[in-house]
Write an enzyme that holds these catalytic residues in place. Structure first.
Site, PDB file in Angstrom:
ATOM      1  N   LYS A  76       0.864  -1.184   0.000  1.00 30.83           N
ATOM      2  CA  LYS A  76       0.000   0.000   0.000  1.00 30.83           C
ATOM      3  C   LYS A  76       0.898   1.231   0.000  1.00 30.83           C
ATOM      4  CE  LYS A  76      -3.950   1.860   2.655  1.00 30.83           C
ATOM      5  NZ  LYS A  76      -4.822   1.612   3.835  1.00 30.83           N
ATOM      6  N   SER A 151      -9.836   1.463   2.902  1.00 28.04           N
ATOM      7  CA  SER A 151      -8.970   2.269   2.065  1.00 28.04           C
ATOM      8  C   SER A 151      -7.913   1.476   1.296  1.00 28.04           C
ATOM      9  CB  SER A 151      -8.258   3.298   2.946  1.00 28.04           C
ATOM     10  OG  SER A 151      -7.357   2.651   3.825  1.00 28.04           O
ATOM     11  N   SER A 175      -9.965  -0.933   7.045  1.00 30.97           N
ATOM     12  CA  SER A 175      -9.353  -0.696   5.731  1.00 30.97           C
ATOM     13  C   SER A 175      -8.629  -1.884   5.121  1.00 30.97           C
ATOM     14  CB  SER A 175      -8.389   0.482   5.816  1.00 30.97           C
ATOM     15  OG  SER A 175      -9.109   1.684   5.805  1.00 30.97           O
TER      16      SER A 175
END
Lengths: 485, 481, 95
Positions: A76, A151, A175
């Protein structure tokens, strides 16, 4: 043979057997990314050249398949990687090149894992759909008109669409688990403090935790083995003995107690999600577990407390993006304060600004007790409630989300509605406890359903064993594939 | 109408750690701009703080030395505001649970002892440095960011500039003794903020206060308090109101001026620092730290009076600095003449240091050399006057006093035969002095002694010279009678 | 509940953010809606409940006072939007 279709543990076997080299494997993933990235928009940056170099080095060293050596993965884009951009999918950090490595990345590098690139996310990890990225909207591989969740949407998609053997995401209020659920993969939020946060760009310090996205539960145990551990650079890191999470993974749940709660059922829960829950309960009974009814009293309060705590911490954590030492400075301004205002107003997206505003409001003079302190007191009560629950059961089973993936653009107009999609995942972050999401089937539109197991602090091994049982009963990977190709 | 002055103080002292509060960058002063930085103190995305153990140790020591209660449980908080010298846009500090609370320190001014209450001491980090050069911008140096500080907050217990100065000096002295801070004023490692208000004499109602920040010398502190209290009294006498504000002290012009232009709503949004964990100190650890405290100036002073028999005034002057006290003790250990050694440390040595821009840290000779010098005087080997010249040479780096005396041929003339010959000559050359003495003007003895000292270039032993002069003059007067 | 324009402006100022008039009004409504939801906290009596200090009860985590590696001046300034004479440069700060 398309090696990108294998799970991580199958890939390790193939590497060990000499069936495939890390270089060839890496090339296969690069080709796969080349083929599907235009449809999915998962990657913000790729590092193919260094990945191939790295893979060759692992092949030469002859340890491919040991641990994570030679395994291609994605990070990420909120984990710092020296010499590469770390943007948090924000305009304000679009040019930021970190001078240091996050602890997780340094650890994976040492272990010989091969970084393919950095993947998309909601800006500063604030969002539930990856639509808040300043750069692109990542699509759900099961239906590209739908969101992948967020997310960590890019992390979920990279694994769901075979664009990485595994990936790392971060979970502040769901997330990791929510996008894992929406994309039909396994995602875990470990106990707060089990994985170092050093180098993870902070959203909400007391809630953030890094965790793996994998194709199955065994893979999750393998990745957790590699990233869990004490770090002297993170004061909140837990100094606890190392556990091998793959050990006795297949032990089963005979005699174990699985807690289920009515709070996570009823109105708002999509009937097919409830059906998947019922089937999971039946599967656990078949496997010899006892089902225990538990009450969780504070679902709404947990979400309310979450938005206060997360936004308050974020308002402070994101104050450093001021256009002085790094990041983007506005082009035109008059004077220092205007430079701050213009740089921040132009550099942050709408959702980030909204949360900074909410957090600043909650901490501002006269409101601290009513909001922040109240939320931190609520936090104490939620932890106590979980402690009570785990006296009567070993792990708790809930849906990860009430519904399957929603359409792109469907919830962007109403922030509160978007926030509600974290309802089932947030209590776990508030309590610091670990949870895992794994596929529980498909709905009538062919979209994945996610089921969540929650355990007390540091019960990852127990949770993984329970998840393994459920995974075998659901047999998701054998029956379903995203209709991408 | 008469007014009382009410003063409270906030003292910031940089702790004498090797590294910063949350990272391993060095704290050494005077490095090139932005060379003592790392991702942590630059506030890079993703970094986390880890508290320096020594910071807690030093803050605890300071608290104990200032008679505070050490908190069993304290925590760090964030103080949020934007400024270019603050990379994270929050200062990590302590808000509601500081590490030390409720201390007291007695000061003595004009023979009166007054207790000054210490509200709290907390741990925090220093900010960076802004360099205002050129017209088009300000430069930021992050080197000082994250240097550990303690902030000592007092009750509004001081009533005059002299008290404020005495308190500040005493705190500095204690921090230096305990090794908590090197207290180098010129490097800004100790700074004073003063809160000041005036009220009608005897009234219980406090006036509106103003704050003057970053006074970095005792003289500036004293002058600022004098100026500001006078200003407030004049304002009140004119019927004006005092405005609560921060004022800037200009030490060159000797005036304070309003900084209203910079004032804005202070809403620091304090909340517990989630990246750090609480600091828990047990009663046993506190007791151990207390036992390990070095002898503090007050105790030292009392011991010098009782053990060495020197006057209290001397003892307090010498204990003003840890270095001079240590120097004194070593010198006394080498040669037990405490009062004589104290005299040198109080008068001649400070004068030399000042003239040569040296300090007790950089004095070019050790305590054993001073002891030797005193021994030479005491034994009659040199005169007090010669001793001053010897010290001059010691400051010039000529080393051992005995060697200096020898090299310059300054040994005192104690051979009575040799001296008598010189004195005879002096008497012969000054018949008027002898006749003056004969007619009862005894002052002329002094003139003769002076002449003898001159003739011997100061090397004559003055007592011996006097005796011989008297003997010879009386003999001569007797002869003429 | 709607947060007034004045409050939004005050908070924006503390946050070093700026909003147009329309954005200010909208922000007031959005924050208000979230705070209405947050009011569900008031349904729970927290009198006397200890606020969570730290979720894990970890305490006393310290580092030793040992000097480590700092960044070079070039590395420190590598990301700076504006730099001069080895320093970060900002618009003139009025003292």
């Amino acid at each position: 043979m398309d090696y990108t279709k294998l799970t991580l543990h199958e890939t390790k076997q193939a590497l060990k057997n000499g069936e495939v080299t890390s270089e060839a494997l890496t090339q296969a993933y690069i080709d796969r990314i080349g083929a599907v990235e235009p449809k999915l928009d998962a990657y913000l940056a790729t590092t193919f050249d260094s990945a191939l170099e790295h893979a060759k080095a692992v092949d030469k060293a002859g340890n491919a398949g040991d641990g994570l050596a030679g395994i291609p993965y994605a990070l990420k884009d909120n984990m710092c990687t020296k010499g590469m951009t770390t943007t948090c999918a924000s305009k304000i950090l679009s040019n930021f090149v970190s001078p240091y490595d996050s602890t997780v990345y340094a650890g994976l590098k040492d272990a010989g894992a091969v970084l393919l690139g950095k993947v998309n996310m909601d800006e500063f990890a604030m969002g539930s759909s990856t639509e808040n990225s300043a750069f692109k909207t990542t699509k759900n591989p099961w239906d590209t008109t739908k969101v992948p969740g967020g997310s960590s949407g890019g992390s979920a998609v990279s694994v769901a669409a075979d664009m990485a053997a595994f990936s790392l995401g971060s979970d502040t209020g769901g997330s990791i688990r929510q996008p894992a659920a929406l994309c039909g993969v396994v995602g875990m939020k470990p106990t707060y403090g089990l994985v170092s946060r050093y180098g993870l760009v902070a959203f909400a310090s007391s809630l953030d935790q890094i965790g793996p996205f994998t194709k199955d539960v065994e893979d999750c145990a393998i990745v957790l083995n590699a990233i869990a551990g004490y770090d002297h650079r993170d004061s909140t890191s837990l100094n606890v003995p190392k556990v091998d999470y793959t050990q006795d993974l297949t032990e089963g749940v005979k005699g174990k107690k699985i807690g289920v709660s009515k709070s996570f059922a009823g109105e708002g829960v999509q009937p097919e999600v409830q059906k998947a829950m019922d089937e999971a309960v039946a599967a656990y009974k078949d496997a010899g577990a006892e089902i225990v009814e538990v009450d969780f009293n504070y679902l709404d309060q947990a979400l309310a407390a979450y938005y206060i705590i997360a936004c308050a911490e974020a308002s402070s954590n994101l104050a450093r993006y001021d256009g002085v030492r790094y990041g983007v400075r506005a082009k035109e301004y008059s004077g220092l304060i205007d430079m701050y205002r213009k740089s921040r107003s132009q550099g942050f997206g709408a959702e980030v600004k909204r949360r900074i505003m909410l957090g600043t409001y909650a901490l501002s003079s006269g409101y601290y007790d009513a909001y922040y302190k109240k939320a931190m007191q609520m936090r104490t009560l939620i932890v106590e409630d979980f402690n009570r629950i785990f006296k009567s059961c070993d792990v708790m089973l809930t849906p990860t989300t009430a519904t399957t993936a929603f359409g792109i653009g469907e919830k962007t107009a109403d922030p509160l509605e978007m926030y509600m999609s974290d309802l089932f995942t947030v209590p776990v972050n508030i309590s610091g406890m670990p949870a895992i999401s794994l596929p529980g089937g498909l709905d009538h539109e062919g979209m994945p359903i996610g089921l969540q197991l929650i355990g007390p602090a540091l019960s990852e091994d127990r949770m993984l064993k329970a998840a393994y049982v459920l995974e075998n009963a659901v047999s998701f990977r054998a029956s379903a594939k995203p209709a991408l190709d | 109408m008469e007014y009382d002055i009410v003063i409270g103080m906030e003292i910031h002292a940089e702790l004498a750690t090797k590294t910063k509060i949350f990272c391993s960058c060095p704290t050494t002063f005077g490095a090139d701009e932005n060379t003592h930085t790392c991702p942590v103190c630059l506030g890079m995305p993703g970094v986390l703080p880890v508290l320096n153990k020594k910071v807690v140790e030093y803050a605890t020591k300071a608290g104990l030395a200032l008679n505070c209660k050490i908190a069993n449980f304290s925590k760090m908080d964030r103080k949020n505001y934007f400024y270019p010298d603050l990379p994270k846009a929050f200062q990590t500090s302590q808000f509601d649970l500081p590490i030390c609370v409720g201390g007291v320190l007695d000061i003595e001014v004009g023979g009166e002892t007054r207790p000054i209450g210490i509200t709290r001491i907390h741990i925090e980090e220093d900010a960076g440095k802004l360099i205002h050069e050129g017209a088009d911008g300000t430069l930021v140096d992050v080197n000082r960011c994250g240097v550990p500080l303690i902030e000592i907050v007092t009750e509004p217990d001081m009533r005059s500039a002299e008290e404020a100065r005495a308190f500040a000096e005493k705190v500095r002295n204690i921090l230096e003794y305990t090794g908590v801070s090197d207290c180098k004023m010129e490097e800004g490692s100790i700074r004073f903020d003063v809160n000041l208000s005036v009220k009608e004499k005897g009234s219980d109602v406090l006036g509106t206060r103003t704050e003057m920040k970053n006074l970095n010398s005792f003289r500036a502190l004293e002058r600022a308090v004098h100026y500001e209290s006078k200003r407030q009294i004049i304002e009140l006498k004119k019927g004006h109101r005092i405005i609560q504000e921060t004022r800037k002290w200009d030490d060159v012009k000797g005036v304070s001026s309003s900084m209203r232009s910079k004032e804005e709503a202070h809403d620091y949004r304090y909340f517990p620092e989630p990246d750090l964990v609480p600091i828990v100190i047990s009663d046993e650890e506190i007791a151990r730290a207390k036992a390990e405290l070095p002898e503090l100036p007050e105790a030292k002073k009392a011991r010098y009076v009782s053990e060495y028999g020197i006057p209290e005034y001397d003892a307090s002057v010498i204990t003003t600095s840890k270095v001079s006290a240590a120097y004194f003790e070593e010198a006394v250990a080498a040669y037990h003449e405490p009062k004589l050694i104290a005299n040198w440390l109080m008068v001649d040595i400070p004068a030399h240091l000042k003239e040569r821009e040296l300090t007790m840290e950089t004095i070019p000779f050790g305590p054993s050399a001073l002891a030797k010098l005193v021994e030479l005087i005491k034994s009659g080997a040199i005169s007090g006057k010669i001793a001053k010249s010897v010290m001059e040479k010691m400051f010039e780096g000529e080393g051992d006093p005995e060697a200096i005396v020898k090299a310059h041929g300054w040994a005192q003339m104690s051979d009575s035969g040799e001296l008598e010959a010189i004195i005879k000559q002096v008497i012969e050359d000054n018949p008027k002095s002898v006749s003056d003495i004969a007619t009862g003007n005894k002052k002329a003895y002094g003139f003769l002694t002076g002449q003898v000292m001159r003739a011997t270039k100061g090397q004559a032993n003055p007592q011996m010279a006097n005796q011989i002069i008297r003997k010879l003059v009386e003999a001569q007067i007797g002869k003429t009678e | 509940m709607k947060i007034s324009n004045e409050e939004v402006t005050y908070v924006a100022d503390l946050s070093r953010l700026e909003f147009s008039e329309a954005e200010t009004a909208r922000m007031g409504e959005e924050l208000g809606a979230v705070l209405d939801y947050v009011a569900t906290l008031n349904a729970v009596d927290t009198t006397g409940v200890k606020a969570t200090e730290h979720i894990l009860n970890v305490q006393n985590v310290f580092r030793e006072d040992e000097v480590g590696q700092s960044l070079s001046n070039e590395e420190a300034l590598a990301n700076a939007p504006e730099a001069e004479s080895g320093c970060f440069k900002v618009p003139r700060v009025i003292e």
